[in-house]
Design a protein around this motif. Structure first.
Motif, short mmCIF file in Angstrom:
data_model
loop_
_atom_site.label_atom_id
_atom_site.label_comp_id
_atom_site.label_asym_id
_atom_site.label_seq_id
_atom_site.Cartn_x
_atom_site.Cartn_y
_atom_site.Cartn_z
N THR A 1 0.86 -1.17 0.00
CA THR A 1 0.00 0.00 0.00
C THR A 1 0.89 1.22 0.00
OG1 THR A 1 -1.88 1.06 1.09
CG2 THR A 1 -0.18 0.11 2.52
N GLN A 2 0.30 2.37 -0.15
CA GLN A 2 1.09 3.57 -0.04
C GLN A 2 0.25 4.68 0.56
OE1 GLN A 2 2.29 4.18 -4.14
NE2 GLN A 2 1.17 6.08 -4.25
N ALA A 3 0.93 5.57 1.26
CA ALA A 3 0.30 6.72 1.87
C ALA A 3 1.16 7.94 1.59
CB ALA A 3 0.15 6.51 3.38
N ASN B 1 2.04 18.42 10.86
CA ASN B 1 0.94 19.38 10.94
C ASN B 1 0.18 19.42 9.62
OD1 ASN B 1 0.99 20.46 13.60
ND2 ASN B 1 2.85 21.56 13.07
N GLY B 2 -0.08 18.26 9.07
CA GLY B 2 -0.75 18.20 7.78
C GLY B 2 -1.79 17.13 7.74
N GLN B 3 -1.78 16.42 6.65
CA GLN B 3 -2.75 15.36 6.38
C GLN B 3 -1.97 14.16 5.85
OE1 GLN B 3 -6.07 16.10 6.75
NE2 GLN B 3 -6.92 14.19 6.01
N VAL B 4 -2.44 12.97 6.16
CA VAL B 4 -1.88 11.76 5.58
C VAL B 4 -3.04 10.92 5.06
CG1 VAL B 4 -1.79 10.41 7.72
CG2 VAL B 4 -0.21 9.88 5.87
N ALA B 5 -2.85 10.36 3.87
CA ALA B 5 -3.92 9.56 3.27
C ALA B 5 -3.32 8.43 2.45
CB ALA B 5 -4.80 10.44 2.38
N THR B 6 -4.06 7.32 2.40
CA THR B 6 -3.65 6.21 1.55
C THR B 6 -4.14 6.45 0.14
OG1 THR B 6 -5.61 4.96 2.21
CG2 THR B 6 -3.58 4.51 3.43
N ASP C 1 -5.75 4.54 -1.79
CA ASP C 1 -7.09 4.02 -2.06
C ASP C 1 -8.19 4.81 -1.35
OD1 ASP C 1 -6.85 3.21 0.58
OD2 ASP C 1 -6.91 1.07 0.14
N GLY C 2 -7.80 5.81 -0.55
CA GLY C 2 -8.77 6.65 0.14
C GLY C 2 -9.40 6.05 1.38
N LYS C 3 -8.99 4.85 1.77
CA LYS C 3 -9.59 4.20 2.94
C LYS C 3 -9.13 4.80 4.25
CE LYS C 3 -10.54 -0.15 0.69
NZ LYS C 3 -10.26 -1.58 0.61
N LEU C 4 -8.00 5.52 4.22
CA LEU C 4 -7.47 6.17 5.41
C LEU C 4 -7.09 7.59 5.04
CD1 LEU C 4 -6.41 5.83 8.39
CD2 LEU C 4 -4.21 5.34 7.37
N SER C 5 -7.64 8.54 5.77
CA SER C 5 -7.31 9.94 5.56
C SER C 5 -7.40 10.61 6.92
CB SER C 5 -8.27 10.59 4.57
OG SER C 5 -7.92 11.94 4.37
N ILE C 6 -6.26 11.06 7.43
CA ILE C 6 -6.20 11.55 8.80
C ILE C 6 -5.46 12.87 8.87
CG2 ILE C 6 -5.30 11.04 11.12
CD1 ILE C 6 -5.58 8.12 10.54
N ALA C 7 -6.03 13.80 9.63
CA ALA C 7 -5.33 15.04 9.94
C ALA C 7 -4.26 14.74 10.98
CB ALA C 7 -6.31 16.08 10.48
N LEU C 8 -3.14 15.43 10.89
CA LEU C 8 -2.04 15.24 11.83
C LEU C 8 -1.71 16.55 12.54
CD1 LEU C 8 0.41 13.16 9.59
CD2 LEU C 8 -1.12 12.29 11.37
N SER C 9 -1.27 16.43 13.78
CA SER C 9 -0.74 17.58 14.52
C SER C 9 0.25 17.08 15.55
CB SER C 9 -1.87 18.36 15.20
OG SER C 9 -2.44 17.63 16.27
N TYR C 10 1.17 17.95 15.91
CA TYR C 10 2.10 17.62 16.99
C TYR C 10 1.31 17.41 18.27
CZ TYR C 10 6.49 18.90 14.65
OH TYR C 10 7.58 18.93 13.83
N PRO C 11 1.72 16.44 19.10
CA PRO C 11 1.07 16.29 20.40
C PRO C 11 1.42 17.50 21.29
CG PRO C 11 2.87 14.71 20.17
CD PRO C 11 2.75 15.43 18.87
N LYS C 12 0.59 17.78 22.26
CA LYS C 12 0.84 18.90 23.18
C LYS C 12 2.21 18.78 23.84
CE LYS C 12 -3.91 20.13 24.23
NZ LYS C 12 -4.92 20.31 25.26
#
Length: 140
Positions: A7-9, A16-21, A23-34
């Motif tokens: 697979t690929q993402a 501080n962006g977005q990551v997605a596969t 095939d579109g089955k995974l799409s997640i916003a990202l941020s640094y933890p506190k």
């Protein structure tokens, strides 16, 4: 190695962006933890790694149990992943896997030790990240 699946993402702007596969089955916003100076409002790569490792390791235990003809329908695994600076520079990860199995301790420990030898995540990090193993509250 014969590849059975791949697979690929794609990450758009690091932590501080977005990551997605693809095939579109995974799409997640990202941020640094506190704890690392971020907002903590979204997921982070360590959470994704912990989720993947725990799922893969649980499946490795179930596979080993099936091969050994041990009846086991669940293999709960909690993966604790940490990140911190290395003395040599850069950053490193720590991993602790905690497994709960409804089996006698010796049998549970043997299954987990064998699973640690076949799990793709364990093989990928071996000799690079120390992975602590705990089974039913006892360290291996």
């Amino acid at each position: 190695m014969k590849t059975l699946y791949e697979t690929q993402a794609t990450a758009s702007a690091g932590r501080n962006g977005q990551v997605a596969t693809d095939d579109g089955k995974l799409s997640i916003a990202l941020s640094y933890p506190k704890e690392m100076g971020g907002t903590g409002e979204a997921s982070n790569p360590e959470q994704l790694f912990a989720a993947g490792y725990s799922a893969c390791f649980s499946n490795a235990i179930l596979h080993v149990a099936k091969e050994a003809k041990v009846k086991l329908s669940q293999a709960p695994v909690t993966a604790k992943v940490g990140i911190g600076p290395r003395a040599e520079g850069g950053f490193a990860l720590t991993v602790a896997l905690s497994v709960e199995l409804d089996l006698p301790q010796e049998q549970a420990s043997d299954l987990v030790k064998t699973a640690h030898q076949i799990c793709p995540y364990s093989n990928a990090v071996r000799n690079n990240i120390d992975v602590g193993l705990m089974v039913n509250g006892e360290s291996l």
